[in-house]
Design a protein around this motif. Structure first.
Motif, PDB file in Angstrom:
ATOM      1  N   LEU A   1      -1.926  -1.448  -9.618  1.00 53.86           N
ATOM      2  CA  LEU A   1      -1.712  -1.521  -8.174  1.00 53.86           C
ATOM      3  C   LEU A   1      -1.991  -2.931  -7.658  1.00 53.86           C
ATOM      4  CD1 LEU A   1      -3.297   1.874  -7.072  1.00 53.86           C
ATOM      5  CD2 LEU A   1      -0.860   1.281  -7.076  1.00 53.86           C
TER       6      LEU A   1
ATOM      7  N   VAL B   1      -8.022  -2.266  -3.229  1.00 55.37           N
ATOM      8  CA  VAL B   1      -7.927  -1.201  -4.236  1.00 55.37           C
ATOM      9  C   VAL B   1      -9.335  -0.784  -4.640  1.00 55.37           C
ATOM     10  CG1 VAL B   1      -7.085  -0.580  -6.525  1.00 55.37           C
ATOM     11  CG2 VAL B   1      -5.741  -2.136  -5.076  1.00 55.37           C
TER      12      VAL B   1
ATOM     13  N   CYS C   1      -0.927  -4.590  -4.137  1.00 53.81           N
ATOM     14  CA  CYS C   1      -1.797  -3.791  -3.284  1.00 53.81           C
ATOM     15  C   CYS C   1      -3.135  -4.511  -3.089  1.00 53.81           C
ATOM     16  CB  CYS C   1      -2.040  -2.416  -3.903  1.00 53.81           C
ATOM     17  SG  CYS C   1      -0.607  -1.328  -3.866  1.00 53.81           S
TER      18      CYS C   1
END
Length: 317
Positions: free
Chosen positions: A193, A201, A198
């Motif tokens: 991710l 996380v 992202c």
């Protein structure tokens, strides 16, 4: 010489699979204690079955399955015996007296079945998830002995053919992913991710409860930030993620959030429908094949210890 065939022989729901492998045989029970090793006629087997079950009015599938085990399985055929935790033991049927069929007059407590045949099992195992989804569905049939010749090509592509009993198992990337424990699988997904852009996380620290395993923020092309709720399943005993599990994740997603379900397994058709159901948060699905591709693409961004375990090479540069 006929081509080898592919059979599934269950070991009491998988609980005795280790007994089969360590003993070098497979067996069938169905409460039949007579010596059937020389019986080639299904009518003879049916007569023995009726004597063992005098109150039954009709023949059951047990007779057909016993006949398959004794007289249709042949030396050189391949046998799959399901074991716990999604593992499959694979072996080659052996020849010898009565084509490898033998009778155990005094079975031990580990396996009370008396009618057996020799099978040279490999010392390793295959994960069910290493096979294509259609074959996984076939492996779920509720029978003790059954044939899956239609999947022999898929079987051979994973395990290799010919397949000597002492051959080491394949080390494909999906297999290495399946060998990770639950926590390392979550760490892997969290790292992926981050590699895909992202932020924030974080793992929730909860496993095995069917809830959210990872939360993250996803920047939607600079227009908005979306809160991402992620569930990670290393595998399921059935090899398929059901729609109810996707619904369970959806119930944990607040208004405005998005879902992501990652598995080393595969999703059922119902799970795919649930993930896109109108009026609810959308849930993206990543199955084992897609996860394998993501790991290959983002290998250089993964933690060093995971790269080492997954045999992805050394640090870039």
């Amino acid at each position: 010489m006929n081509s080898p065939r592919l059979w599934v022989v269950r070991a009491s729901g998988g609980q005795k699979a280790d007994v089969f492998r360590e003993g070098g045989y497979a067996s069938v029970g169905f409460d039949l204690t007579a010596d059937l090793s020389e019986m080639t006629s299904i009518r003879d087997i049916e007569q023995v079955w009726r004597e063992a079950h005098p109150n039954s009015r009709r023949k059951t599938n047990a007779v057909d399955q016993t006949h398959c085990f004794l007289n249709e399985i042949a030396p050189g055929d391949q046998v799959i015996t399901p074991a716990p935790e999604g593992k499959l033991y694979v072996g080659a049927v052996q020849g010898g007296d009565h084509e490898g069929k033998f009778y155990c007059a005094q079975p031990g407590p580990s396996d009370a079945h008396r009618n057996r045949r020799l099978v040279a099992y490999r010392p390793d195992f295959i994960f069910r998830e290493e096979f294509p989804v259609p074959m996984r569905y076939s492996l779920m049939a509720h029978m003790t002995v059954f044939n899956i010749d239609e999947h022999f090509e898929s079987f051979a592509s994973v395990v290799g053919q010919p397949m000597p009993a002492d051959s080491p198992g394949p080390r494909t990337l999906i297999r290495r992913l399946l060998e990770l424990d639950a926590l390392d699988t979550e760490r892997l997904v969290a790292a992926l991710l981050k590699a895909m852009g992202c932020t924030s996380v974080r793992r929730t620290g909860k496993t095995g409860d069917g809830g959210v395993d990872i939360r993250a923020r996803l920047n939607a092309q600079g227009l908005a930030e979306v809160e991402l709720f992620v569930q990670v399943k290393r595998y399921r005993p059935t090899g398929i993620i059901a729609g109810s599990m996707v619904q369970q994740l959806r119930s944990a997603i607040p208004v405005g959030g998005h879902g992501l379900f990652v598995t080393t397994s595969a999703f059922s058709r119902e799970a795919a429908k649930v993930s896109m159901q109108a009026g609810f948060p959308r849930i993206e699905l990543i199955d084992g094949a897609q996860l394998e591709q993501l790991v290959a693409v983002h290998a250089g961004s993964l933690p060093r210890d995971l790269r080492r375990v997954l045999e992805l090479g050394t640090d870039p540069g």
